[in-house]
Design a protein around this motif. Structure first.
Motif, PDB file in Angstrom:
ATOM      1  N   TYR A   1       0.820  -1.215   0.000  1.00 19.21           N
ATOM      2  CA  TYR A   1       0.000   0.000   0.000  1.00 19.21           C
ATOM      3  C   TYR A   1       0.854   1.266   0.000  1.00 19.21           C
ATOM      4  CZ  TYR A   1      -3.535  -3.447   0.761  1.00 19.21           C
ATOM      5  OH  TYR A   1      -4.341  -4.541   0.604  1.00 19.21           O
ATOM      6  N   VAL A   2       2.160   1.071  -0.229  1.00 16.99           N
ATOM      7  CA  VAL A   2       3.098   2.192  -0.282  1.00 16.99           C
ATOM      8  C   VAL A   2       2.913   3.120   0.920  1.00 16.99           C
ATOM      9  CG1 VAL A   2       4.262   3.719  -1.918  1.00 16.99           C
ATOM     10  CG2 VAL A   2       2.596   2.084  -2.755  1.00 16.99           C
ATOM     11  N   LEU A   3       3.027   2.535   2.092  1.00 18.75           N
ATOM     12  CA  LEU A   3       2.834   3.310   3.310  1.00 18.75           C
ATOM     13  C   LEU A   3       4.182   3.701   3.911  1.00 18.75           C
ATOM     14  CD1 LEU A   3       0.117   1.018   4.940  1.00 18.75           C
ATOM     15  CD2 LEU A   3      -0.245   3.096   3.577  1.00 18.75           C
ATOM     16  N   PRO A   4       4.275   4.880   4.476  1.00 17.27           N
ATOM     17  CA  PRO A   4       5.520   5.272   5.141  1.00 17.27           C
ATOM     18  C   PRO A   4       5.733   4.450   6.407  1.00 17.27           C
ATOM     19  CG  PRO A   4       3.824   6.940   5.474  1.00 17.27           C
ATOM     20  CD  PRO A   4       3.260   5.932   4.526  1.00 17.27           C
ATOM     21  N   ARG A   5       6.991   4.256   6.783  1.00 19.21           N
ATOM     22  CA  ARG A   5       7.298   3.536   8.024  1.00 19.21           C
ATOM     23  C   ARG A   5       6.880   4.407   9.208  1.00 19.21           C
ATOM     24  NH1 ARG A   5       9.827  -1.263   6.019  1.00 19.21           N
ATOM     25  NH2 ARG A   5       8.923  -0.736   4.015  1.00 19.21           N
ATOM     26  N   ILE A   6       6.849   3.771  10.351  1.00 16.33           N
ATOM     27  CA  ILE A   6       6.246   4.454  11.499  1.00 16.33           C
ATOM     28  C   ILE A   6       6.975   5.738  11.895  1.00 16.33           C
ATOM     29  CG2 ILE A   6       7.437   3.029  13.251  1.00 16.33           C
ATOM     30  CD1 ILE A   6       4.572   3.341  14.724  1.00 16.33           C
ATOM     31  N   ARG A   7       8.300   5.735  11.855  1.00 18.45           N
ATOM     32  CA  ARG A   7       9.008   6.950  12.307  1.00 18.45           C
ATOM     33  C   ARG A   7       8.679   8.133  11.408  1.00 18.45           C
ATOM     34  NH1 ARG A   7      14.892   4.242  13.587  1.00 18.45           N
ATOM     35  NH2 ARG A   7      14.047   2.656  14.970  1.00 18.45           N
ATOM     36  N   THR A   8       8.824   7.895  10.113  1.00 20.83           N
ATOM     37  CA  THR A   8       8.504   8.969   9.170  1.00 20.83           C
ATOM     38  C   THR A   8       7.051   9.401   9.343  1.00 20.83           C
ATOM     39  OG1 THR A   8       9.881   7.742   7.640  1.00 20.83           O
ATOM     40  CG2 THR A   8       8.606   9.571   6.729  1.00 20.83           C
ATOM     41  N   ALA A   9       6.173   8.419   9.455  1.00 26.03           N
ATOM     42  CA  ALA A   9       4.749   8.731   9.517  1.00 26.03           C
ATOM     43  C   ALA A   9       4.418   9.568  10.746  1.00 26.03           C
ATOM     44  CB  ALA A   9       3.934   7.450   9.503  1.00 26.03           C
ATOM     45  N   LEU A  10       5.008   9.211  11.887  1.00 24.33           N
ATOM     46  CA  LEU A  10       4.726   9.983  13.101  1.00 24.33           C
ATOM     47  C   LEU A  10       5.214  11.423  12.952  1.00 24.33           C
ATOM     48  CD1 LEU A  10       5.540   7.464  15.980  1.00 24.33           C
ATOM     49  CD2 LEU A  10       3.329   8.528  15.501  1.00 24.33           C
ATOM     50  N   ARG A  11       6.426  11.549  12.404  1.00 21.39           N
ATOM     51  CA  ARG A  11       6.975  12.899  12.242  1.00 21.39           C
ATOM     52  C   ARG A  11       6.117  13.715  11.290  1.00 21.39           C
ATOM     53  NH1 ARG A  11      12.050  11.563  10.660  1.00 21.39           N
ATOM     54  NH2 ARG A  11      11.338  11.933   8.535  1.00 21.39           N
TER      55      ARG A  11
ATOM     56  N   ASP B   1       2.359  15.112   2.277  1.00 17.73           N
ATOM     57  CA  ASP B   1       3.029  14.171   3.174  1.00 17.73           C
ATOM     58  C   ASP B   1       2.171  13.870   4.400  1.00 17.73           C
ATOM     59  OD1 ASP B   1       5.363  13.665   1.729  1.00 17.73           O
ATOM     60  OD2 ASP B   1       6.209  15.588   2.341  1.00 17.73           O
ATOM     61  N   ALA B   2       1.468  14.882   4.860  1.00 20.97           N
ATOM     62  CA  ALA B   2       0.581  14.657   6.002  1.00 20.97           C
ATOM     63  C   ALA B   2      -0.508  13.662   5.621  1.00 20.97           C
ATOM     64  CB  ALA B   2      -0.036  15.975   6.469  1.00 20.97           C
ATOM     65  N   ALA B   3      -1.022  13.802   4.400  1.00 21.56           N
ATOM     66  CA  ALA B   3      -2.089  12.901   3.952  1.00 21.56           C
ATOM     67  C   ALA B   3      -1.569  11.474   3.818  1.00 21.56           C
ATOM     68  CB  ALA B   3      -2.669  13.390   2.628  1.00 21.56           C
ATOM     69  N   VAL B   4      -0.341  11.338   3.322  1.00 18.97           N
ATOM     70  CA  VAL B   4       0.248  10.009   3.183  1.00 18.97           C
ATOM     71  C   VAL B   4       0.457   9.388   4.569  1.00 18.97           C
ATOM     72  CG1 VAL B   4       2.311   8.751   2.467  1.00 18.97           C
ATOM     73  CG2 VAL B   4       1.340  10.511   0.982  1.00 18.97           C
ATOM     74  N   ALA B   5       0.934  10.201   5.505  1.00 21.65           N
ATOM     75  CA  ALA B   5       1.149   9.704   6.862  1.00 21.65           C
ATOM     76  C   ALA B   5      -0.185   9.272   7.471  1.00 21.65           C
ATOM     77  CB  ALA B   5       1.784  10.794   7.718  1.00 21.65           C
ATOM     78  N   ARG B   6      -1.204  10.066   7.235  1.00 16.06           N
ATOM     79  CA  ARG B   6      -2.517   9.728   7.764  1.00 16.06           C
ATOM     80  C   ARG B   6      -2.987   8.374   7.216  1.00 16.06           C
ATOM     81  NH1 ARG B   6      -7.567   9.637   6.052  1.00 16.06           N
ATOM     82  NH2 ARG B   6      -9.145   9.714   7.687  1.00 16.06           N
ATOM     83  N   ARG B   7      -2.728   8.177   5.926  1.00 19.47           N
ATOM     84  CA  ARG B   7      -3.142   6.929   5.306  1.00 19.47           C
ATOM     85  C   ARG B   7      -2.498   5.727   6.007  1.00 19.47           C
ATOM     86  NH1 ARG B   7      -1.576   4.575   0.394  1.00 19.47           N
ATOM     87  NH2 ARG B   7      -0.107   6.257   0.034  1.00 19.47           N
ATOM     88  N   ARG B   8      -1.251   5.902   6.405  1.00 14.29           N
ATOM     89  CA  ARG B   8      -0.590   4.817   7.115  1.00 14.29           C
ATOM     90  C   ARG B   8      -1.330   4.491   8.415  1.00 14.29           C
ATOM     91  NH1 ARG B   8       4.006   2.172   9.781  1.00 14.29           N
ATOM     92  NH2 ARG B   8       2.901   1.660  11.681  1.00 14.29           N
ATOM     93  N   PHE B   9      -1.715   5.548   9.137  1.00 13.40           N
ATOM     94  CA  PHE B   9      -2.349   5.273  10.417  1.00 13.40           C
ATOM     95  C   PHE B   9      -3.770   4.734  10.253  1.00 13.40           C
ATOM     96  CE2 PHE B   9       1.138   8.080  11.686  1.00 13.40           C
ATOM     97  CZ  PHE B   9       1.756   7.205  12.573  1.00 13.40           C
ATOM     98  N   VAL B  10      -4.440   5.150   9.190  1.00 16.53           N
ATOM     99  CA  VAL B  10      -5.753   4.566   8.902  1.00 16.53           C
ATOM    100  C   VAL B  10      -5.578   3.067   8.647  1.00 16.53           C
ATOM    101  CG1 VAL B  10      -7.671   4.477   7.265  1.00 16.53           C
ATOM    102  CG2 VAL B  10      -6.794   6.691   8.029  1.00 16.53           C
ATOM    103  N   CYS B  11      -4.602   2.725   7.790  1.00 14.89           N
ATOM    104  CA  CYS B  11      -4.374   1.313   7.494  1.00 14.89           C
ATOM    105  C   CYS B  11      -3.974   0.552   8.750  1.00 14.89           C
ATOM    106  CB  CYS B  11      -3.308   1.156   6.420  1.00 14.89           C
ATOM    107  SG  CYS B  11      -3.896   1.682   4.806  1.00 14.89           S
ATOM    108  N   GLU B  12      -3.136   1.175   9.545  1.00 13.62           N
ATOM    109  CA  GLU B  12      -2.701   0.539  10.792  1.00 13.62           C
ATOM    110  C   GLU B  12      -3.904   0.237  11.685  1.00 13.62           C
ATOM    111  OE1 GLU B  12       0.551   2.573  12.880  1.00 13.62           O
ATOM    112  OE2 GLU B  12      -0.547   2.282  14.755  1.00 13.62           O
ATOM    113  N   GLU B  13      -4.750   1.258  11.851  1.00 18.77           N
ATOM    114  CA  GLU B  13      -5.918   1.099  12.710  1.00 18.77           C
ATOM    115  C   GLU B  13      -6.854   0.009  12.172  1.00 18.77           C
ATOM    116  OE1 GLU B  13      -7.157   5.016  15.062  1.00 18.77           O
ATOM    117  OE2 GLU B  13      -8.245   4.780  13.200  1.00 18.77           O
TER     118      GLU B  13
END
Ligand code: ADP
Ligand code: MG
Length: 684
Positions: free
Chosen positions: A189-199, A209-221
């Motif tokens: 899903y081309v998600l950023p890793r957790i460190r990048t995503a949190l930052r 970039d904020a939207a991409v990071a958000r997508r990671r956390f949506v997928c995570e959740e």
């Protein structure tokens, strides 16, 4: 102490004493990880300062400047004003603070500062009413010269505090945070890793970039949630101690005896259910189908199939009226099959009750249909093999479990006519497989829905009279009184009395409400079913399930008081025969929301569309009502708009557990620790 520190209490952070810790706790932040997952609710793009010449009246602006000098005044008691002149690259501005006396001590001439606030242009000078300021040269700037996070605030916490805490936590802890999502998922899903995503979530380099990071956390959740559901679905699940063959004689006899042929959609769901029952793993299936789509016959087929394997079946419905109707129908269709069916309700005589319970325990009765009465401890079975829950949205998950637990590894089928939008179905019923009946039996006319003001009542009554003269029947449903069933019953009784001596003098009128004794209720609904009553004045007890195909008019009084789902259910009582039906909503919408609701219901018959609108109008909590409570709080996932992720992650979760049910593989090990608390929360 945990070497990784991710779960450290928030007090370990610099600047967090007991008082601040208490405030953070109120916002749900107890550990560093909570803080890092306390995501901004939005961002403001403050990358470039506003040039003084560009500052417009009323606009929120920011500027960086050196303090030239200023004044501090107390024009009256309780008011202090600090006004400083700042020299910025694009000119001089004045910054004012109200009731912040410390500012003029802190911001002495020569200091460099960033101010954010609303701009007020007076003649040739520009004044900024400061909402935030920050000294330059004390670490990196957080409130300006970047895309700035805006957090939800709670008492005692301002943006500045939260920003400095998240910034600090990121700088101290980020390196210690370990990725736990499987690399496969991250890559696919081309998600950023957790460190990048949190930052990027807190201090994004760009809004993209904020939207991409958000997508990671949506997928995570979504992934964690779906994994938890899938684990619950399979854990402690024994195989059935019995086996089902393919559909036998009883099933084919039942299908042959029906006065209609099953729709393709009904055949499809039946084959799904039948195959489920033949598997050794117990069935956990949700059957969705709009009102009138013909779910009852599917339930009966499943119950009969259970008896073919020598097992008992139970069908639970939310109201006595509906339980009785199912019982009557079951007796009709099962007549020739020589099966023994019992009806178990709350108000039966002790003797009757004892007889029924004995029959269930001895295995004398193969099937039982009933209300909540079925889940009492005293109800025991010889060999329960299947439970069916009708109108499941009226029950809690726990009630289903209790009934299910009366047998060993029993199959369960839950049915609902409240069409639940996809996302919510995946969320609520992620632990169930879903079958959908997506067509109505042939020859049905869509119900014609109209909204009228009470002034038109005489006309509506005339219309009802004409339908009755043509041999049809009508329901009149009285105002819903949420607070009191008593009042609801009284209003139905009052209307009944008025109509009986008024417009419907010459018509056979019936009254039905929740407080009537069971056999009286039964007598009335049976009379209505047999056409001995033309018009039935009722409370919402007819809301779900009642099936009288000759009824062609559903009148709803004070319709503005009903929710969309309820109106749709009520409307579903008509349009069940081969003639045109009408739903007439009488009311006086007092709010914009009520007006929208009535407009929506008159404009479409599509239950799914209505449910989506309902969800949008009221939000998931209200939409589902209190009975469905127990949805976990989703921090980032928007249950309405993020359904695709929910669906994708459901597939991922199923895939992961298929290959690695205990999450032992190296890529999956870190998931276990994340899942445990979630599973506990979901199953409590
Ligand atoms: P619901 O899905 O709302 O529970 P019901 O099971 O009460 O719907 O069915 C609605 C009506 O449609 C009933 O009168 C039922 O006998 C009838 N029905 C069900 N299936 C068919 C079919 N395939 N063809 C014609 N009528 C059907
Ligand atoms: Mg039904």
């Amino acid at each position: 102490m945990n070497r990784h520190g991710f779960d450290d209490p928030v007090q370990y952070l610099k600047g967090v004493g007991p008082q601040r810790a208490a405030r953070l706790k109120r916002a749900g932040i107890e550990s560093v990880v909570d803080l890092l997952y306390y995501f901004p609710k939005r961002y403001e793009d403050r990358r470039t300062p506003t040039a003084v010449s560009q500052m417009a009246q009323g606009q929120t602006v920011w500027v960086r400047g050196r303090v030239l000098g200023g004044s501090f005044q107390r024009p009256r008691k309780g008011l202090s004003v600090t006004k400083l002149a700042l020299e910025s690259q694009s000119g001089v501005v004045y910054a004012t603070w109200f009731n912040q006396p410390h500012v003029h001590r802190q911001l002495t001439p020569g200091k460099e500062v960033v101010v954010v606030g609303r701009c007020d242009r007076r003649f040739r000078s520009v004044e900024i009413a400061v909402s935030e300021h920050e000294l330059v040269g004390q670490g990196r700037l957080l409130s300006a010269a970047r895309i700035v996070p805006i957090y939800a605030l709670t008492e005692g916490l301002n943006q500045k505090t939260i920003r400095s805490l998240t910034d600090h936590a990121l700088s101290v802890y980020l390196d210690q945070i370990v990725e736990f999502l499987p690399p496969d998922v991250l890559n696919r899903y081309v998600l950023p890793r957790i460190r990048t995503a949190l930052r990027e979530m807190h201090y994004p380099s760009s809004l993209e970039d904020a939207a991409v990071a958000r997508r990671r956390f949506v997928c995570e959740e979504c992934l964690l949630f779906q994994l938890a559901l899938a684990k619950m679905r399979t854990s402690g699940q024994q195989d059935k101690p019995f086996t089902h063959g393919t559909d036998g004689n009883r099933i084919s006899a039942l299908i042959r005896s029906l006065p209609f042929t099953l729709t393709p959609s009904q055949r499809q769901v039946w084959s799904e259910i039948s195959q489920d029952m033949q598997r050794s793993r117990p069935m956990r299936r949700l059957l969705q189908g709009d009102v009138g789509s013909g779910k009852t016959i599917i339930a009966l087929l499943a119950l009969v199939k259970a008896t073919e394997a020598g097992l008992q079946g139970a069908l639970m419905a939310p109201t006595e009226v509906l339980a009785e109707q199912h019982y009557t129908k079951a007796k009709q269709v099962l007549n020739s099959l020589d099966l023994r069916v019992e009806l178990l309700l709350g108000g039966q005589t002790p003797r009757e009750r004892t007889r029924i319970l004995e029959n269930l325990l001895s295995g004398n009765a193969e099937l039982v249909i009933g209300t909540h009465a079925l889940i009492q401890d005293s109800v025991q079975f010889a060999s329960l093999g299947l439970v069916v829950i009708d109108e499941q949205h009226r029950f809690g998950v726990r009630q289903r479990m209790v009934l299910q637990d009366k047998g060993l590894a029993v199959d369960s089928l839950v049915m609902t006519a409240t069409p639940i939008p996809r996302t919510l179905a995946l969320t609520l019923y992620g632990d169930l497989d879903v079958s959908v009946i997506d067509e109505l039996p042939p020859g049905r006319y869509p119900v014609n829905t109209h909204f009228v003001y009470p002034a038109r009542l005489p006309k509506v009554y005339e219309f009802v009279g004409r339908e009755v003269a043509a041999g049809r029947q009508a329901y009149i449903v009285c105002p819903l009184v949420e607070e009191s069933e008593q009042l609801e019953n009284e209003s139905a009784t009052t209307l009944y009395e008025q109509l009986r001596v008024g417009p419907f003098r010459a018509i056979r009128l019936g009254l039905l409400h929740g407080r009537m004794p069971g056999d009286e209720k039964n007598r009335v609904i049976t009379a209505f079913r047999h056409g001995a009553i033309d018009v039935l004045v009722s409370t919402t007890v007819v809301e779900v399930g009642v099936d009288v195909p000759n009824a062609t008019v559903m009148m709803v009084m004070d319709a503005e008081r009903f929710g969309l789902a309820q109106l749709h259910q009520l409307r579903g009582r008509v349009g069940r025969g081969a003639t045109q039906s009408w739903c007439i909503l009488v009311g006086q919408p007092g709010t914009e929301e009520a007006r929208q609701r009535l407009e929506t219901i008159t404009s479409t018959n599509d239950g799914f569309k209505l449910a989506e609108t309902d969800l949008r109008l009221r939000g998931p909590g209200e939409f589902l009502g209190t009975r469905q409570a127990g949805l976990p709080g989703f921090k980032v996932t928007d249950l309405i708009n993020d359904w695709e992720y929910m669906e994708q992650m459901r597939r991922e979760a199923i895939g992961i557990l298929e290959h690695d049910p205990d999450l032992c593989e190296r890529d999956h090990q870190p998931l276990t620790a994340k899942l445990e608390p979630l599973i506990i929360k979901l199953s409590s």
